[in-house]
Design a protein around this motif. Structure first.
Motif, PDB file in Angstrom:
ATOM      1  N   ASN A  90      40.201  89.040  66.941  1.00  0.00           N
ATOM      2  CA  ASN A  90      40.577  90.341  66.319  1.00  0.00           C
ATOM      3  C   ASN A  90      40.485  91.283  67.862  1.00  0.00           C
ATOM      4  O   ASN A  90      39.670  91.542  68.276  1.00  0.00           O
ATOM      5  CB  ASN A  90      39.496  90.653  65.550  1.00  0.00           C
ATOM      6  N   PRO A  91      41.615  92.043  67.599  1.00  0.00           N
ATOM      7  CA  PRO A  91      41.698  93.155  68.849  1.00  0.00           C
ATOM      8  C   PRO A  91      40.625  94.312  68.484  1.00  0.00           C
ATOM      9  O   PRO A  91      40.461  95.159  69.511  1.00  0.00           O
ATOM     10  CB  PRO A  91      42.941  93.741  68.626  1.00  0.00           C
ATOM     11  N   GLU A  92      39.983  94.280  67.519  1.00  0.00           N
ATOM     12  CA  GLU A  92      39.128  95.560  66.913  1.00  0.00           C
ATOM     13  C   GLU A  92      37.777  95.189  67.785  1.00  0.00           C
ATOM     14  O   GLU A  92      36.552  95.838  66.930  1.00  0.00           O
ATOM     15  CB  GLU A  92      38.972  95.509  65.457  1.00  0.00           C
ATOM     16  N   PHE A  93      37.495  94.128  68.686  1.00  0.00           N
ATOM     17  CA  PHE A  93      36.351  93.915  69.346  1.00  0.00           C
ATOM     18  C   PHE A  93      35.484  95.285  69.556  1.00  0.00           C
ATOM     19  O   PHE A  93      36.228  96.348  70.062  1.00  0.00           O
ATOM     20  CB  PHE A  93      36.593  93.304  70.569  1.00  0.00           C
ATOM     21  N   ASN A  94      34.246  95.294  69.229  1.00  0.00           N
ATOM     22  CA  ASN A  94      33.513  96.353  69.394  1.00  0.00           C
ATOM     23  C   ASN A  94      33.128  96.390  71.005  1.00  0.00           C
ATOM     24  O   ASN A  94      32.380  95.822  71.662  1.00  0.00           O
ATOM     25  CB  ASN A  94      32.291  96.540  68.753  1.00  0.00           C
ATOM     26  N   SER A  95      34.080  97.415  71.946  1.00  0.00           N
ATOM     27  CA  SER A  95      33.910  97.281  73.323  1.00  0.00           C
ATOM     28  C   SER A  95      32.457  97.651  73.640  1.00  0.00           C
ATOM     29  O   SER A  95      31.850  97.398  74.776  1.00  0.00           O
ATOM     30  CB  SER A  95      35.019  98.178  73.925  1.00  0.00           C
ATOM     31  N   GLU A  96      31.839  98.642  72.785  1.00  0.00           N
ATOM     32  CA  GLU A  96      30.453  99.054  73.144  1.00  0.00           C
ATOM     33  C   GLU A  96      29.395  97.806  73.026  1.00  0.00           C
ATOM     34  O   GLU A  96      28.475  97.583  73.683  1.00  0.00           O
ATOM     35  CB  GLU A  96      29.872 100.175  72.101  1.00  0.00           C
ATOM     36  N   TRP A  97      29.777  96.758  72.167  1.00  0.00           N
ATOM     37  CA  TRP A  97      29.015  95.603  72.026  1.00  0.00           C
ATOM     38  C   TRP A  97      29.108  94.828  73.236  1.00  0.00           C
ATOM     39  O   TRP A  97      28.092  94.403  73.895  1.00  0.00           O
ATOM     40  CB  TRP A  97      29.388  94.625  70.672  1.00  0.00           C
ATOM     41  N   TRP A  98      30.334  94.585  73.830  1.00  0.00           N
ATOM     42  CA  TRP A  98      30.729  94.062  74.991  1.00  0.00           C
ATOM     43  C   TRP A  98      29.902  94.786  76.107  1.00  0.00           C
ATOM     44  O   TRP A  98      29.325  93.996  77.078  1.00  0.00           O
ATOM     45  CB  TRP A  98      32.214  93.866  75.176  1.00  0.00           C
ATOM     46  N   ASP A  99      30.021  96.159  76.118  1.00  0.00           N
ATOM     47  CA  ASP A  99      29.326  96.810  77.254  1.00  0.00           C
ATOM     48  C   ASP A  99      27.596  96.811  77.236  1.00  0.00           C
ATOM     49  O   ASP A  99      27.090  96.283  78.161  1.00  0.00           O
ATOM     50  CB  ASP A  99      29.660  98.151  77.139  1.00  0.00           C
ATOM     51  N   ALA A 100      27.122  96.530  76.208  1.00  0.00           N
ATOM     52  CA  ALA A 100      25.797  96.354  76.023  1.00  0.00           C
ATOM     53  C   ALA A 100      25.390  95.133  76.472  1.00  0.00           C
ATOM     54  O   ALA A 100      24.309  94.713  77.263  1.00  0.00           O
ATOM     55  CB  ALA A 100      25.302  96.603  74.284  1.00  0.00           C
ATOM     56  N   ARG A 132      22.911  91.545  80.546  1.00  0.00           N
ATOM     57  CA  ARG A 132      23.184  90.321  81.523  1.00  0.00           C
ATOM     58  C   ARG A 132      22.887  90.888  82.900  1.00  0.00           C
ATOM     59  O   ARG A 132      22.259  90.225  83.679  1.00  0.00           O
ATOM     60  CB  ARG A 132      24.484  89.967  81.563  1.00  0.00           C
ATOM     61  N   MET A 133      23.627  92.193  83.496  1.00  0.00           N
ATOM     62  CA  MET A 133      23.059  92.447  84.641  1.00  0.00           C
ATOM     63  C   MET A 133      21.620  92.705  85.016  1.00  0.00           C
ATOM     64  O   MET A 133      21.016  92.655  86.235  1.00  0.00           O
ATOM     65  CB  MET A 133      23.847  93.725  84.933  1.00  0.00           C
TER      66      MET A 133
END
Length: 197
Positions: free
Chosen positions: A80-90, A95-96
């Motif tokens: 799904n291209p509607e991945f929540n980019s804020e989720w990925w960023d969080a 991780r960092m």
């Protein structure tokens, strides 16, 4: 697959690094996880609670658990291209932060060695489990098969980082890994839905 005892021998004197001991134990448990054995089955209460706590801990208290029922829907959710980019960023920020914390407890070389061994242990086991699960379901979509295995491998890496950093089992990455331990595939947060197969 047998556990590789050379992992323990390659590490430094781990008594000096208590969190590395936890990573070694974690690595030994990877073969006993029922990878993807419950995909498509209803989530039990512990899984729902882990999913809810994961979303809260990641900063998405308004998201809801969306149970994915079959491989076709899982493929759609994963692509799904509607991945929540804020989720990925969080997740990336977590991780960092874990990496920084772990490096306060051990050298970068030792951390990388431990994470590399976890990946090596998990890779064959997860790939075999995905192959078995998709073969049983008649799935031949190689992109989906790679995405499924990649997601589980990433979760192993994240969970090992939690241990290396000395964090608690309430950390969002530990909670996400728990869903894999229950045989499910936590795919992604898309929009306001946490899709779990």
């Amino acid at each position: 697959m047998e556990y590789d005892d050379e992992f323990d021998e390659d590490l430094p004197d781990i008594e000096d690094y208590p969190t590395l001991i936890s990573v070694v134990r974690f690595n030994k448990l990877i073969p006993s996880i029922p990878w993807f054995s419950e995909v498509g089955e209803p989530l039990d209460q512990d899984s729902v609670t882990a999913a809810r706590d994961y979303m809260d801990g990641l900063g998405f208290p308004g998201a809801f658990v969306a149970e994915v029922e079959n491989w076709e829907d899982a493929a759609y959710a994963a692509a799904n291209p509607e991945f929540n980019s804020e989720w990925w960023d969080a997740e990336e920020q977590l991780r960092m932060a874990l990496t920084t914390s772990a490096l306060e407890l051990m050298s970068e070389e030792d951390l990388n060695l431990a994470l590399t061994h976890v990946s090596a242990t998990a890779s064959d086991i997860i790939n075999n489990a995905v192959e078995a699960a998709t073969m049983d379901a008649g799935i031949e979509d190689q992109e989906l098969i790679r995405a499924t295995a990649g997601s589980a491998l990433q979760s192993c890496h994240q969970a090992a980082l939690v241990l290396a950093a000395g964090e608690e089992d309430t950390h969002p990455f530990a909670l996400k890994y728990r869903l894999f331990e229950h045989g499910h595939w936590p795919i992604a947060i898309t929009g306001s839905s946490f899709n779990i197969f």
